[in-house]
Design a protein around this motif. Sequence first.
Motif, PDB file in Angstrom:
ATOM      1  N   ALA A   7      -7.351 -12.276   8.446  1.00 57.39           N
ATOM      2  CA  ALA A   7      -6.189 -12.153   7.568  1.00 57.39           C
ATOM      3  C   ALA A   7      -5.977 -10.707   7.133  1.00 57.39           C
ATOM      4  O   ALA A   7      -6.935  -9.958   6.907  1.00 57.39           O
ATOM      5  N   ALA A   8      -4.708 -10.331   7.022  1.00 58.43           N
ATOM      6  CA  ALA A   8      -4.365  -9.004   6.513  1.00 58.43           C
ATOM      7  C   ALA A   8      -4.750  -8.902   5.035  1.00 58.43           C
ATOM      8  O   ALA A   8      -4.537  -9.839   4.265  1.00 58.43           O
ATOM      9  N   GLU A   9      -5.312  -7.767   4.668  1.00 60.76           N
ATOM     10  CA  GLU A   9      -5.700  -7.535   3.276  1.00 60.76           C
ATOM     11  C   GLU A   9      -4.952  -6.318   2.745  1.00 60.76           C
ATOM     12  O   GLU A   9      -5.049  -5.231   3.314  1.00 60.76           O
ATOM     13  N   TRP A  10      -4.224  -6.537   1.667  1.00 61.24           N
ATOM     14  CA  TRP A  10      -3.451  -5.456   1.039  1.00 61.24           C
ATOM     15  C   TRP A  10      -3.358  -5.750  -0.452  1.00 61.24           C
ATOM     16  O   TRP A  10      -2.945  -6.855  -0.827  1.00 61.24           O
ATOM     17  N   PRO A  11      -3.729  -4.820  -1.315  1.00 66.17           N
ATOM     18  CA  PRO A  11      -3.693  -5.095  -2.755  1.00 66.17           C
ATOM     19  C   PRO A  11      -2.302  -5.527  -3.222  1.00 66.17           C
ATOM     20  O   PRO A  11      -1.312  -4.830  -2.979  1.00 66.17           O
TER      21      PRO A  11
ATOM     22  N   GLY B   2      -0.382  -7.644  -2.009  1.00 64.47           N
ATOM     23  CA  GLY B   2       0.378  -8.295  -0.946  1.00 64.47           C
ATOM     24  C   GLY B   2       1.762  -7.731  -0.711  1.00 64.47           C
ATOM     25  O   GLY B   2       2.528  -8.273   0.091  1.00 64.47           O
ATOM     26  N   GLN B   3       2.104  -6.618  -1.358  1.00 64.10           N
ATOM     27  CA  GLN B   3       3.436  -6.020  -1.196  1.00 64.10           C
ATOM     28  C   GLN B   3       3.293  -4.601  -0.640  1.00 64.10           C
ATOM     29  O   GLN B   3       2.579  -3.775  -1.202  1.00 64.10           O
ATOM     30  N   ILE B   4       3.991  -4.336   0.463  1.00 63.64           N
ATOM     31  CA  ILE B   4       3.959  -3.020   1.098  1.00 63.64           C
ATOM     32  C   ILE B   4       5.273  -2.327   0.814  1.00 63.64           C
ATOM     33  O   ILE B   4       6.343  -2.871   1.044  1.00 63.64           O
ATOM     34  N   LEU B   5       5.179  -1.083   0.330  1.00 69.07           N
ATOM     35  CA  LEU B   5       6.404  -0.433  -0.068  1.00 69.07           C
ATOM     36  C   LEU B   5       6.275   1.075   0.078  1.00 69.07           C
ATOM     37  O   LEU B   5       5.280   1.660  -0.324  1.00 69.07           O
ATOM     38  N   GLY B   6       7.255   1.676   0.786  1.00 62.57           N
ATOM     39  CA  GLY B   6       7.337   3.124   0.901  1.00 62.57           C
ATOM     40  C   GLY B   6       6.223   3.755   1.706  1.00 62.57           C
ATOM     41  O   GLY B   6       5.738   4.830   1.329  1.00 62.57           O
ATOM     42  N   SER B   7       5.790   3.121   2.814  1.00 56.98           N
ATOM     43  CA  SER B   7       4.735   3.688   3.651  1.00 56.98           C
ATOM     44  C   SER B   7       5.208   3.761   5.099  1.00 56.98           C
ATOM     45  O   SER B   7       6.034   2.957   5.527  1.00 56.98           O
TER      46      SER B   7
END
Length: 357
Positions: free
Chosen positions: A102-106, A108-113
Amino acid sequence: MTVFNNELTLVAGDRQLSGWTQVRVTRGIERCPSDFQIEMTEKYPGQPFDITVQAGDSCQVLIGDDLVITGYVDKVSPAYDSDSHSITISGRSKCQDLVDCAAEWPGGQILGSSVLAIAQKLAQIYGITVSCTGDVGGNIPQFNLLLGETGYDVIERICRYRALLPYDGTDGNLILGALGTVQAANGFSEGINVERARAVFSMDQRFSEYVAFLQSVDVFTDTGNGGNLLGVAYDYGVERHRRRVIIAEAGGGGQDVAKQRANWEAARRYGRGSVVTLTTDSWRDSAGVLYTPNTLVPLDLPTLKVTGKIWVIGDVTYARGDNGMRAMLTIMPPEAFNPEPILLQPFQADVPAGTAQ
Protein backbone atom coordinates in the motif's frame (compact mmCIF):
# COMPACT_ATOMS: atom_id res chain seq x y z
CA MET A 1 33.22 -15.11 -34.35
CA THR A 2 33.08 -13.64 -30.85
CA VAL A 3 31.64 -15.93 -28.19
CA PHE A 4 29.91 -14.10 -25.34
CA ASN A 5 29.43 -15.41 -21.82
CA ASN A 6 25.71 -16.04 -21.33
CA GLU A 7 25.91 -18.14 -18.17
CA LEU A 8 23.24 -17.05 -15.69
CA THR A 9 24.48 -16.58 -12.13
CA LEU A 10 22.29 -16.09 -9.07
CA VAL A 11 24.08 -14.17 -6.33
CA ALA A 12 22.48 -14.41 -2.88
CA GLY A 13 24.58 -13.17 0.01
CA ASP A 14 28.07 -14.63 -0.44
CA ARG A 15 26.78 -17.49 -2.60
CA GLN A 16 27.10 -17.57 -6.39
CA LEU A 17 25.02 -20.27 -8.07
CA SER A 18 25.18 -21.25 -11.75
CA GLY A 19 24.61 -24.31 -13.93
CA TRP A 20 20.86 -23.77 -14.32
CA THR A 21 19.11 -26.04 -16.83
CA GLN A 22 15.99 -23.89 -17.27
CA VAL A 23 16.18 -20.10 -17.38
CA ARG A 24 13.62 -17.33 -17.85
CA VAL A 25 14.31 -13.65 -17.16
CA THR A 26 11.81 -11.01 -18.28
CA ARG A 27 12.20 -7.23 -18.34
CA GLY A 28 10.01 -4.55 -19.89
CA ILE A 29 9.25 -0.85 -19.90
CA GLU A 30 5.66 -1.63 -18.98
CA ARG A 31 6.47 -4.60 -16.78
CA CYS A 32 7.32 -3.70 -13.23
CA PRO A 33 8.86 -5.49 -11.46
CA SER A 34 11.21 -7.49 -13.66
CA ASP A 35 11.19 -11.17 -12.73
CA PHE A 36 13.05 -14.46 -13.15
CA GLN A 37 12.52 -18.20 -12.78
CA ILE A 38 15.41 -20.65 -12.92
CA GLU A 39 15.67 -24.41 -12.39
CA MET A 40 18.45 -26.88 -11.70
CA THR A 41 18.07 -30.66 -11.93
CA GLU A 42 20.19 -33.64 -10.91
CA LYS A 43 19.60 -37.26 -11.85
CA TYR A 44 19.63 -40.09 -9.29
CA PRO A 45 20.14 -37.91 -6.24
CA GLY A 46 21.96 -39.35 -3.29
CA GLN A 47 21.12 -36.41 -1.09
CA PRO A 48 19.21 -33.12 -1.33
CA PHE A 49 20.69 -30.14 -3.13
CA ASP A 50 23.18 -28.28 -1.02
CA ILE A 51 21.65 -24.90 -1.91
CA THR A 52 20.92 -22.63 1.02
CA VAL A 53 18.98 -19.90 -0.84
CA GLN A 54 15.78 -19.09 1.00
CA ALA A 55 12.61 -17.24 0.08
CA GLY A 56 13.03 -13.60 1.06
CA ASP A 57 16.79 -13.46 0.44
CA SER A 58 18.10 -10.42 -1.40
CA CYS A 59 19.71 -11.40 -4.68
CA GLN A 60 21.20 -10.36 -7.99
CA VAL A 61 20.83 -12.08 -11.35
CA LEU A 62 23.66 -11.74 -13.87
CA ILE A 63 24.00 -12.92 -17.45
CA GLY A 64 27.72 -13.19 -18.00
CA ASP A 65 29.08 -10.00 -16.44
CA ASP A 66 25.86 -8.05 -17.07
CA LEU A 67 23.58 -7.35 -14.13
CA VAL A 68 19.93 -7.83 -15.18
CA ILE A 69 17.90 -7.97 -11.93
CA THR A 70 18.47 -6.80 -8.36
CA GLY A 71 15.80 -7.85 -5.93
CA TYR A 72 14.55 -10.68 -3.76
CA VAL A 73 13.93 -14.41 -3.98
CA ASP A 74 10.16 -14.95 -3.85
CA LYS A 75 9.87 -18.73 -3.98
CA VAL A 76 12.12 -21.77 -3.57
CA SER A 77 10.52 -25.01 -4.73
CA PRO A 78 12.38 -28.35 -4.43
CA ALA A 79 10.78 -31.40 -6.08
CA TYR A 80 11.63 -35.01 -6.88
CA ASP A 81 10.41 -38.07 -8.75
CA SER A 82 11.75 -41.59 -9.31
CA ASP A 83 14.52 -40.43 -11.67
CA SER A 84 15.63 -37.00 -10.54
CA HIS A 85 15.15 -34.10 -8.25
CA SER A 86 15.09 -30.41 -9.02
CA ILE A 87 14.96 -27.03 -7.43
CA THR A 88 13.17 -24.01 -8.90
CA ILE A 89 13.86 -20.48 -7.69
CA SER A 90 11.86 -17.43 -8.72
CA GLY A 91 12.06 -13.80 -7.73
CA ARG A 92 11.46 -10.20 -8.69
CA SER A 93 13.26 -6.89 -8.56
CA LYS A 94 13.25 -4.57 -5.54
CA CYS A 95 10.35 -2.64 -7.06
CA GLN A 96 8.06 -5.52 -6.12
CA ASP A 97 7.46 -3.74 -2.80
CA LEU A 98 6.13 -0.67 -4.63
CA VAL A 99 3.84 -2.90 -6.71
CA ASP A 100 2.61 -5.16 -3.89
CA CYS A 101 2.35 -2.84 -0.89
CA ALA A 102 0.00 0.00 0.00
CA ALA A 103 1.05 3.57 -0.71
CA GLU A 104 2.05 5.47 2.42
CA TRP A 105 1.71 9.24 2.57
CA PRO A 106 1.07 11.37 5.67
CA GLY A 107 -2.57 12.46 5.66
CA GLY A 108 -3.24 10.70 2.34
CA GLN A 109 -3.34 13.99 0.40
CA ILE A 110 -0.71 14.93 -2.19
CA LEU A 111 -0.48 18.56 -3.09
CA GLY A 112 1.97 20.79 -4.96
CA SER A 113 4.68 18.20 -5.71
CA SER A 114 6.40 17.11 -8.90
CA VAL A 115 6.17 13.61 -10.35
CA LEU A 116 9.74 12.89 -9.27
CA ALA A 117 9.24 14.19 -5.71
CA ILE A 118 6.06 12.15 -5.27
CA ALA A 119 7.69 8.97 -6.59
CA GLN A 120 10.76 9.45 -4.42
CA LYS A 121 8.68 9.87 -1.26
CA LEU A 122 6.51 6.82 -2.01
CA ALA A 123 9.55 4.67 -2.84
CA GLN A 124 11.85 5.80 -0.05
CA ILE A 125 9.99 3.87 2.64
CA TYR A 126 10.80 0.63 0.78
CA GLY A 127 14.49 1.42 0.29
CA ILE A 128 14.04 2.23 -3.40
CA THR A 129 15.55 5.27 -5.09
CA VAL A 130 13.97 7.02 -8.08
CA SER A 131 15.75 8.72 -10.97
CA CYS A 132 14.31 10.54 -13.97
CA THR A 133 15.64 10.67 -17.52
CA GLY A 134 12.89 12.93 -18.89
CA ASP A 135 11.19 16.23 -18.16
CA VAL A 136 9.29 16.10 -14.86
CA GLY A 137 7.23 19.17 -15.81
CA GLY A 138 5.36 21.25 -13.26
CA ASN A 139 3.72 20.19 -10.04
CA ILE A 140 0.89 17.66 -10.13
CA PRO A 141 -2.52 19.04 -9.07
CA GLN A 142 -3.82 18.10 -5.64
CA PHE A 143 -5.33 14.64 -5.28
CA ASN A 144 -6.04 12.11 -2.54
CA LEU A 145 -4.72 8.58 -2.31
CA LEU A 146 -7.31 5.85 -2.63
CA LEU A 147 -7.42 3.49 0.31
CA GLY A 148 -5.53 0.32 -0.57
CA GLU A 149 -3.89 1.47 -3.80
CA THR A 150 -0.21 0.72 -4.15
CA GLY A 151 2.67 3.13 -4.52
CA TYR A 152 3.19 1.99 -8.10
CA ASP A 153 -0.51 2.63 -8.88
CA VAL A 154 -0.03 6.26 -7.90
CA ILE A 155 3.29 6.65 -9.72
CA GLU A 156 2.02 5.07 -12.94
CA ARG A 157 -1.03 7.33 -12.93
CA ILE A 158 0.81 10.61 -12.48
CA CYS A 159 3.52 9.62 -14.98
CA ARG A 160 0.90 9.63 -17.74
CA TYR A 161 0.67 13.42 -17.51
CA ARG A 162 4.39 13.98 -17.90
CA ALA A 163 5.20 11.65 -20.83
CA LEU A 164 7.22 9.36 -18.55
CA LEU A 165 7.49 5.57 -18.39
CA PRO A 166 7.95 4.07 -14.89
CA TYR A 167 10.02 0.88 -14.92
CA ASP A 168 12.80 -0.72 -12.90
CA GLY A 169 16.48 -0.63 -13.72
CA THR A 170 18.91 -3.51 -13.40
CA ASP A 171 19.89 -2.21 -9.94
CA GLY A 172 16.29 -2.70 -8.78
CA ASN A 173 15.53 1.00 -8.42
CA LEU A 174 12.79 2.87 -10.25
CA ILE A 175 13.36 4.86 -13.42
CA LEU A 176 10.95 7.50 -14.71
CA GLY A 177 12.12 7.38 -18.28
CA ALA A 178 11.53 9.19 -21.51
CA LEU A 179 11.19 7.15 -24.68
CA GLY A 180 14.58 5.65 -25.56
CA THR A 181 16.81 7.02 -28.30
CA VAL A 182 19.53 4.31 -28.20
CA GLN A 183 19.47 1.90 -31.13
CA ALA A 184 20.72 -1.68 -30.98
CA ALA A 185 23.77 -2.61 -33.09
CA ASN A 186 21.50 -4.69 -35.31
CA GLY A 187 17.80 -5.18 -35.88
CA PHE A 188 15.77 -8.20 -36.92
CA SER A 189 15.66 -9.41 -40.52
CA GLU A 190 13.59 -12.19 -42.00
CA GLY A 191 15.73 -15.17 -42.96
CA ILE A 192 18.74 -13.96 -40.96
CA ASN A 193 18.14 -13.80 -37.22
CA VAL A 194 14.38 -14.34 -36.77
CA GLU A 195 13.17 -17.85 -36.03
CA ARG A 196 9.49 -16.99 -35.83
CA ALA A 197 7.45 -13.80 -35.81
CA ARG A 198 3.88 -12.60 -35.71
CA ALA A 199 2.41 -9.20 -36.42
CA VAL A 200 -0.99 -7.94 -35.31
CA PHE A 201 -2.62 -4.91 -36.96
CA SER A 202 -5.77 -4.00 -35.04
CA MET A 203 -8.47 -1.34 -35.04
CA ASP A 204 -10.80 -2.60 -32.32
CA GLN A 205 -9.21 -0.48 -29.57
CA ARG A 206 -8.79 2.68 -31.64
CA PHE A 207 -11.28 5.54 -31.79
CA SER A 208 -11.77 8.49 -34.09
CA GLU A 209 -12.27 11.00 -31.26
CA TYR A 210 -11.10 11.13 -27.64
CA VAL A 211 -12.90 13.57 -25.35
CA ALA A 212 -11.25 14.03 -21.94
CA PHE A 213 -13.14 15.43 -18.97
CA LEU A 214 -11.13 16.79 -16.07
CA GLN A 215 -13.35 15.90 -13.15
CA SER A 216 -13.32 18.53 -10.43
CA VAL A 217 -14.98 19.08 -7.07
CA ASP A 218 -16.22 22.42 -8.44
CA VAL A 219 -19.32 21.03 -10.13
CA PHE A 220 -21.77 23.79 -9.26
CA THR A 221 -20.07 26.61 -11.13
CA ASP A 222 -21.94 28.94 -13.48
CA THR A 223 -19.00 29.21 -15.88
CA GLY A 224 -19.82 26.45 -18.32
CA ASN A 225 -17.31 23.63 -18.13
CA GLY A 226 -15.51 25.12 -15.14
CA GLY A 227 -15.79 21.90 -13.16
CA ASN A 228 -15.30 19.56 -16.13
CA LEU A 229 -12.85 21.06 -18.60
CA LEU A 230 -12.57 19.43 -22.02
CA GLY A 231 -9.63 18.14 -24.03
CA VAL A 232 -10.09 16.59 -27.46
CA ALA A 233 -7.75 14.53 -29.66
CA TYR A 234 -8.32 12.73 -32.96
CA ASP A 235 -7.05 9.59 -34.67
CA TYR A 236 -7.54 10.28 -38.37
CA GLY A 237 -6.69 6.69 -39.22
CA VAL A 238 -10.12 5.64 -37.91
CA GLU A 239 -12.42 6.47 -40.80
CA ARG A 240 -15.82 5.97 -39.16
CA HIS A 241 -17.16 7.87 -36.18
CA ARG A 242 -16.02 6.25 -32.89
CA ARG A 243 -15.98 8.48 -29.80
CA ARG A 244 -14.39 7.58 -26.47
CA VAL A 245 -14.97 9.66 -23.34
CA ILE A 246 -12.32 9.47 -20.62
CA ILE A 247 -11.73 11.05 -17.23
CA ALA A 248 -8.40 12.73 -16.52
CA GLU A 249 -7.82 11.34 -13.02
CA ALA A 250 -5.96 14.27 -11.45
CA GLY A 251 -8.13 17.05 -10.12
CA GLY A 252 -8.09 20.78 -10.70
CA GLY A 253 -5.23 20.85 -13.16
CA GLY A 254 -6.85 22.87 -15.95
CA GLN A 255 -7.47 22.49 -19.65
CA ASP A 256 -3.86 21.53 -20.42
CA VAL A 257 -4.06 18.39 -18.26
CA ALA A 258 -7.28 17.23 -19.92
CA LYS A 259 -5.78 17.85 -23.36
CA GLN A 260 -2.64 15.92 -22.47
CA ARG A 261 -4.75 13.00 -21.26
CA ALA A 262 -6.66 12.92 -24.58
CA ASN A 263 -3.43 13.07 -26.61
CA TRP A 264 -1.90 10.28 -24.52
CA GLU A 265 -4.90 8.05 -25.13
CA ALA A 266 -4.92 8.66 -28.89
CA ALA A 267 -1.17 8.16 -29.34
CA ARG A 268 -1.01 5.02 -27.20
CA ARG A 269 -3.94 3.29 -28.89
CA TYR A 270 -2.61 4.19 -32.34
CA GLY A 271 0.82 2.73 -31.54
CA ARG A 272 -0.66 -0.45 -30.09
CA GLY A 273 -2.56 -1.03 -33.29
CA SER A 274 0.70 -2.52 -34.67
CA VAL A 275 2.57 -5.15 -32.64
CA VAL A 276 5.35 -7.58 -33.60
CA THR A 277 6.35 -10.51 -31.41
CA LEU A 278 9.39 -12.49 -32.48
CA THR A 279 11.90 -15.10 -31.35
CA THR A 280 15.62 -14.94 -32.04
CA ASP A 281 18.42 -17.35 -31.10
CA SER A 282 20.62 -14.81 -29.30
CA TRP A 283 20.25 -12.72 -26.16
CA ARG A 284 22.68 -10.12 -27.51
CA ASP A 285 23.06 -7.88 -30.53
CA SER A 286 26.11 -8.02 -32.80
CA ALA A 287 28.04 -5.73 -30.43
CA GLY A 288 27.51 -8.12 -27.52
CA VAL A 289 24.94 -5.91 -25.75
CA LEU A 290 21.93 -7.65 -24.26
CA TYR A 291 18.66 -6.75 -25.96
CA THR A 292 16.99 -4.44 -23.46
CA PRO A 293 13.62 -2.71 -23.15
CA ASN A 294 13.28 0.86 -24.45
CA THR A 295 15.82 0.22 -27.22
CA LEU A 296 15.19 1.03 -30.88
CA VAL A 297 15.57 -1.83 -33.39
CA PRO A 298 15.20 -1.82 -37.19
CA LEU A 299 12.74 -4.36 -38.60
CA ASP A 300 12.82 -6.01 -42.02
CA LEU A 301 9.99 -8.57 -42.08
CA PRO A 302 8.47 -8.44 -45.56
CA THR A 303 6.20 -11.44 -45.02
CA LEU A 304 4.52 -9.53 -42.17
CA LYS A 305 4.42 -6.27 -44.16
CA VAL A 306 6.75 -4.61 -41.67
CA THR A 307 9.79 -3.28 -43.51
CA GLY A 308 11.99 -0.24 -43.11
CA LYS A 309 10.64 0.43 -39.62
CA ILE A 310 12.57 1.37 -36.48
CA TRP A 311 10.41 0.36 -33.54
CA VAL A 312 10.92 0.03 -29.78
CA ILE A 313 11.48 -3.11 -27.70
CA GLY A 314 8.65 -3.13 -25.17
CA ASP A 315 9.74 -6.24 -23.31
CA VAL A 316 12.26 -9.04 -23.66
CA THR A 317 12.47 -12.52 -22.18
CA TYR A 318 15.79 -14.35 -22.03
CA ALA A 319 15.07 -18.09 -21.99
CA ARG A 320 17.07 -21.30 -22.04
CA GLY A 321 15.70 -24.82 -21.87
CA ASP A 322 15.49 -28.05 -23.82
CA ASN A 323 15.37 -26.12 -27.13
CA GLY A 324 18.47 -24.08 -26.38
CA MET A 325 18.84 -20.34 -25.88
CA ARG A 326 16.18 -17.96 -27.17
CA ALA A 327 15.09 -14.35 -26.72
CA MET A 328 11.42 -13.46 -27.12
CA LEU A 329 10.65 -9.82 -27.79
CA THR A 330 7.58 -7.64 -28.11
CA ILE A 331 8.20 -4.66 -30.39
CA MET A 332 5.90 -1.74 -31.17
CA PRO A 333 6.02 1.69 -32.84
CA PRO A 334 7.36 4.49 -30.61
CA GLU A 335 3.87 6.01 -30.49
CA ALA A 336 2.77 3.05 -28.36
CA PHE A 337 4.85 4.44 -25.50
CA ASN A 338 4.91 8.17 -26.24
CA PRO A 339 2.02 10.25 -24.90
CA GLU A 340 2.84 13.36 -26.92
CA PRO A 341 0.59 14.40 -29.85
CA ILE A 342 1.48 12.72 -33.14
CA LEU A 343 0.64 13.05 -36.82
CA LEU A 344 -1.46 9.95 -37.39
CA GLN A 345 -1.44 8.06 -40.66
CA PRO A 346 -4.66 7.26 -42.52
CA PHE A 347 -3.87 3.54 -42.72
CA GLN A 348 -1.93 0.91 -40.82
CA ALA A 349 1.79 0.87 -41.56
CA ASP A 350 2.65 -1.07 -44.73
CA VAL A 351 -0.94 -2.19 -45.33
CA PRO A 352 -2.19 -0.70 -48.61
CA ALA A 353 -5.48 1.19 -48.62
CA GLY A 354 -8.43 -1.10 -49.17
CA THR A 355 -6.67 -4.18 -47.75
CA ALA A 356 -6.94 -3.47 -44.03
CA GLN A 357 -9.18 -5.93 -42.22
